[in-house]
Design a protein around this motif. Sequence first.
Motif, PDB file in Angstrom:
ATOM      1  N   ASP A 116       0.704  -1.273   0.157  1.00  0.00           N
ATOM      2  CA  ASP A 116       0.238  -0.040  -0.035  1.00  0.00           C
ATOM      3  C   ASP A 116       0.896   1.207   0.067  1.00  0.00           C
ATOM      4  O   ASP A 116       1.964   1.105   0.493  1.00  0.00           O
ATOM      5  CB  ASP A 116      -0.861  -0.017   1.122  1.00  0.00           C
ATOM      6  CG  ASP A 116      -2.098  -0.842   0.993  1.00  0.00           C
ATOM      7  OD1 ASP A 116      -2.235  -1.270   0.029  1.00  0.00           O
ATOM      8  OD2 ASP A 116      -2.961  -1.086   2.043  1.00  0.00           O
ATOM      9  N   VAL A 117       0.286   2.298  -0.630  1.00  0.00           N
ATOM     10  CA  VAL A 117       0.970   3.653  -0.645  1.00  0.00           C
ATOM     11  C   VAL A 117       0.385   4.296   0.378  1.00  0.00           C
ATOM     12  O   VAL A 117      -0.863   4.586   0.439  1.00  0.00           O
ATOM     13  CB  VAL A 117       0.996   4.241  -2.055  1.00  0.00           C
ATOM     14  CG1 VAL A 117       1.653   5.737  -2.018  1.00  0.00           C
ATOM     15  CG2 VAL A 117       1.746   3.267  -3.011  1.00  0.00           C
ATOM     16  N   GLY A 174       5.266   7.222   1.139  1.00  0.00           N
ATOM     17  CA  GLY A 174       5.955   5.903   0.495  1.00  0.00           C
ATOM     18  C   GLY A 174       5.073   4.719   0.711  1.00  0.00           C
ATOM     19  O   GLY A 174       3.841   4.957   0.928  1.00  0.00           O
ATOM     20  N   TRP A 175       5.621   3.567   0.270  1.00  0.00           N
ATOM     21  CA  TRP A 175       4.940   2.275   0.306  1.00  0.00           C
ATOM     22  C   TRP A 175       5.171   1.286   1.324  1.00  0.00           C
ATOM     23  O   TRP A 175       6.472   1.393   1.724  1.00  0.00           O
ATOM     24  CB  TRP A 175       5.021   1.556  -1.074  1.00  0.00           C
ATOM     25  CG  TRP A 175       6.297   1.198  -1.272  1.00  0.00           C
ATOM     26  CD1 TRP A 175       6.970   0.090  -1.371  1.00  0.00           C
ATOM     27  CD2 TRP A 175       7.431   2.118  -2.221  1.00  0.00           C
ATOM     28  NE1 TRP A 175       8.035  -0.126  -1.776  1.00  0.00           N
ATOM     29  CE2 TRP A 175       8.460   1.085  -2.251  1.00  0.00           C
ATOM     30  CE3 TRP A 175       7.359   3.294  -2.739  1.00  0.00           C
ATOM     31  CZ2 TRP A 175       9.631   1.652  -3.027  1.00  0.00           C
ATOM     32  CZ3 TRP A 175       8.429   3.580  -3.374  1.00  0.00           C
ATOM     33  CH2 TRP A 175       9.598   2.965  -3.397  1.00  0.00           C
ATOM     34  N   ILE A 176       4.294   0.683   1.825  1.00  0.00           N
ATOM     35  CA  ILE A 176       4.870  -0.237   2.908  1.00  0.00           C
ATOM     36  C   ILE A 176       5.358  -1.492   2.535  1.00  0.00           C
ATOM     37  O   ILE A 176       5.051  -2.373   1.397  1.00  0.00           O
ATOM     38  CB  ILE A 176       3.396  -0.773   3.612  1.00  0.00           C
ATOM     39  CG1 ILE A 176       2.553   0.533   4.176  1.00  0.00           C
ATOM     40  CG2 ILE A 176       3.662  -1.838   4.580  1.00  0.00           C
ATOM     41  CD1 ILE A 176       1.432  -0.047   4.896  1.00  0.00           C
ATOM     42  N   ASN A 177       6.765  -1.688   3.086  1.00  0.00           N
ATOM     43  CA  ASN A 177       7.768  -2.733   2.642  1.00  0.00           C
ATOM     44  C   ASN A 177       7.203  -3.777   3.266  1.00  0.00           C
ATOM     45  O   ASN A 177       7.142  -5.001   2.832  1.00  0.00           O
ATOM     46  CB  ASN A 177       9.024  -2.371   2.810  1.00  0.00           C
ATOM     47  CG  ASN A 177       9.953  -3.394   2.297  1.00  0.00           C
ATOM     48  OD1 ASN A 177       9.721  -4.011   1.397  1.00  0.00           O
ATOM     49  ND2 ASN A 177      11.324  -3.590   3.167  1.00  0.00           N
ATOM     50  N   SER A 178       7.181  -3.908   4.772  1.00  0.00           N
ATOM     51  CA  SER A 178       6.813  -5.071   5.445  1.00  0.00           C
ATOM     52  C   SER A 178       6.002  -4.763   6.749  1.00  0.00           C
ATOM     53  O   SER A 178       6.134  -3.619   7.131  1.00  0.00           O
ATOM     54  CB  SER A 178       8.002  -5.687   6.051  1.00  0.00           C
ATOM     55  OG  SER A 178       8.826  -4.931   6.628  1.00  0.00           O
ATOM     56  N   LEU A 179       5.237  -5.640   7.194  1.00  0.00           N
ATOM     57  CA  LEU A 179       4.662  -5.475   8.704  1.00  0.00           C
ATOM     58  C   LEU A 179       5.227  -6.312   9.719  1.00  0.00           C
ATOM     59  O   LEU A 179       5.356  -7.443   9.701  1.00  0.00           O
ATOM     60  CB  LEU A 179       3.141  -5.661   8.521  1.00  0.00           C
ATOM     61  CG  LEU A 179       2.101  -5.276   7.557  1.00  0.00           C
ATOM     62  CD1 LEU A 179       0.866  -5.779   7.311  1.00  0.00           C
ATOM     63  CD2 LEU A 179       2.151  -3.581   7.686  1.00  0.00           C
ATOM     64  N   GLY A 180       5.793  -5.279  10.730  1.00  0.00           N
ATOM     65  CA  GLY A 180       6.295  -6.246  11.792  1.00  0.00           C
ATOM     66  C   GLY A 180       5.511  -6.118  13.141  1.00  0.00           C
ATOM     67  O   GLY A 180       4.491  -5.522  13.178  1.00  0.00           O
ATOM     68  N   ALA A 181       6.060  -6.657  14.053  1.00  0.00           N
ATOM     69  CA  ALA A 181       5.003  -7.147  15.437  1.00  0.00           C
ATOM     70  C   ALA A 181       5.180  -5.738  16.194  1.00  0.00           C
ATOM     71  O   ALA A 181       4.472  -5.378  16.749  1.00  0.00           O
ATOM     72  CB  ALA A 181       6.029  -8.292  16.096  1.00  0.00           C
ATOM     73  N   VAL A 188       8.881   2.708   2.835  1.00  0.00           N
ATOM     74  CA  VAL A 188      10.109   2.974   1.948  1.00  0.00           C
ATOM     75  C   VAL A 188       9.674   4.151   1.164  1.00  0.00           C
ATOM     76  O   VAL A 188       8.523   4.016   0.424  1.00  0.00           O
ATOM     77  CB  VAL A 188      10.645   1.746   1.270  1.00  0.00           C
ATOM     78  CG1 VAL A 188      11.569   2.143   0.291  1.00  0.00           C
ATOM     79  CG2 VAL A 188      11.067   0.588   1.867  1.00  0.00           C
ATOM     80  N   THR A 189      10.359   5.188   1.066  1.00  0.00           N
ATOM     81  CA  THR A 189      10.161   6.256   0.320  1.00  0.00           C
ATOM     82  C   THR A 189      10.941   6.350  -0.981  1.00  0.00           C
ATOM     83  O   THR A 189      11.518   5.562  -1.106  1.00  0.00           O
ATOM     84  CB  THR A 189      10.527   7.745   1.207  1.00  0.00           C
ATOM     85  OG1 THR A 189      11.873   7.499   1.214  1.00  0.00           O
ATOM     86  CG2 THR A 189       9.684   7.863   2.650  1.00  0.00           C
ATOM     87  N   ARG A 190      10.391   7.185  -1.726  1.00  0.00           N
ATOM     88  CA  ARG A 190      11.006   7.494  -3.066  1.00  0.00           C
ATOM     89  C   ARG A 190      12.528   7.560  -3.283  1.00  0.00           C
ATOM     90  O   ARG A 190      13.104   7.190  -4.244  1.00  0.00           O
ATOM     91  CB  ARG A 190      10.480   8.553  -3.902  1.00  0.00           C
ATOM     92  CG  ARG A 190       8.729   8.112  -4.418  1.00  0.00           C
ATOM     93  CD  ARG A 190       8.801   6.971  -5.285  1.00  0.00           C
ATOM     94  NE  ARG A 190       9.032   7.568  -6.603  1.00  0.00           N
ATOM     95  CZ  ARG A 190       9.217   6.488  -7.592  1.00  0.00           C
ATOM     96  NH1 ARG A 190       9.118   5.416  -7.532  1.00  0.00           N
ATOM     97  NH2 ARG A 190      10.022   7.092  -8.941  1.00  0.00           N
TER      98      ARG A 190
END
Length: 447
Positions: free
Chosen positions: A282-283, A291-298, A304-306
């Motif tokens: 998702d952006v 930016g867009w979501i790279n990963s979901l952590g606990a 991550v941005t452009r």
Amino acid sequence: MEQLDPGIVQTLNEIWTQIMIHMRSMALPSRLWQFGIIAVCFALAHLGRLWIAPKIDAWARGRDLSTAQMRRVILVRKRVRGIIFVILAWASVFALAQIKTFYSWRFLVVLAATLVTAWLVVGLITRLIRNALLRKIVTWGAWIYVTLYYLGVTEQAAAVLDNAAIELGGFRLSLLAILKALVLTALLFTLARMISGRAAGKIRTNDEISPSMRVLVIKVMQITLYGTAFFIGLKSVGFDLTGLAVLSGAIGVGLGFGLQKVVSNLVSGVIILLDKSIKPGDVISLGDTFGWINSLGARYVSVVTRDGKEYLIPNEDLITGQVVNWSHSDEFVRIDLFFGTSYGDDPHVVRKLAVEAALSVGRVLKNRPAVCHIVGFGDSSVDYILRFWITDPVEGLTNVRGAVYLALWDAFHEHGISIPFPQREMRVLPGSELAVKEPETKSAPDR
């Protein structure tokens, strides 16, 4: 000085007696011959390694091998000497079995070949354990066990380790139980990793499950598998799991006082996964971060941005703060551009040229209407808004705005449309005088 347990002393005496018996038998000619055969096999295996290892290196350098293939090559290279020794030792056993005179002169050779073969098999199997420390513990433990097993002193060694124990009330902890628990826990952790890895791979490729639910299912499965392996390891030692109730109560008190933020982020992470408000890919916009979501952590979400920066945003901020999710329900994103033209330009022509310029940009959707409206009459220009749609916000918004602005510039320049800018005139009314102040001159200081 505290005396050793009588059971340990008796077991050690039995082991020492067997060792002495074997030592006396070593002086027999048949045993000396077998030692010589083993030594020759080892020397030839060492020479074979010196000759074969460089050829393996040259062969590997001449091929484009993947990381997994390179690991297999390194694994074989490290064990070349053992492989050659096993081949030579078993060949010697076969040769001795064919000669009736030396048929009974092969016990030690068979033992050496069997031990080295078992060591090689253990070394290959334990490579499945990724954790280096755990792999070493299991490897050495398995090597010691198979050595004792083929030497026929497994029961005596187990008795010594079992007698070396401490007792606390009704709880008894021995070295044998600890070793069994370590080996069992390592095997269970390896099995849990293999199962979770295969299951996670299938879950990630299942398009019927949403991305956020995939992450939640994988994390729950990993926690369940590894937690089960850990508790089984504790149970194998004889640890009473009911005692964990007191420990969990103490942990709960500690969480209530000192780890509120950590728990809040953990709970927020579970909520995010359950309500599917944010998912990998998702952006989003959160404050000044886009930016867009790279990963979901606990505990956090990686965004991550452009410009390549990776922001670790706590889960609590995404729950309590205002987040703009550009691709939550669909991938369509509308972009608004504001511009102005001169009062002398026909607004009908301006609107038509603006829409055509927007649609000429590659990332702008052609199947969704692009519109241009007058939004006001400014001090020096007629103000317009141009609206168009895109479906790839992850590729950036500033660059597509810039491309449309450039297309507008080219279209207006081609058709003679001017883009005004504020200008100011100063008039001197009749009868007024314009006074010019003379610059002051500094006088020399008195001396």
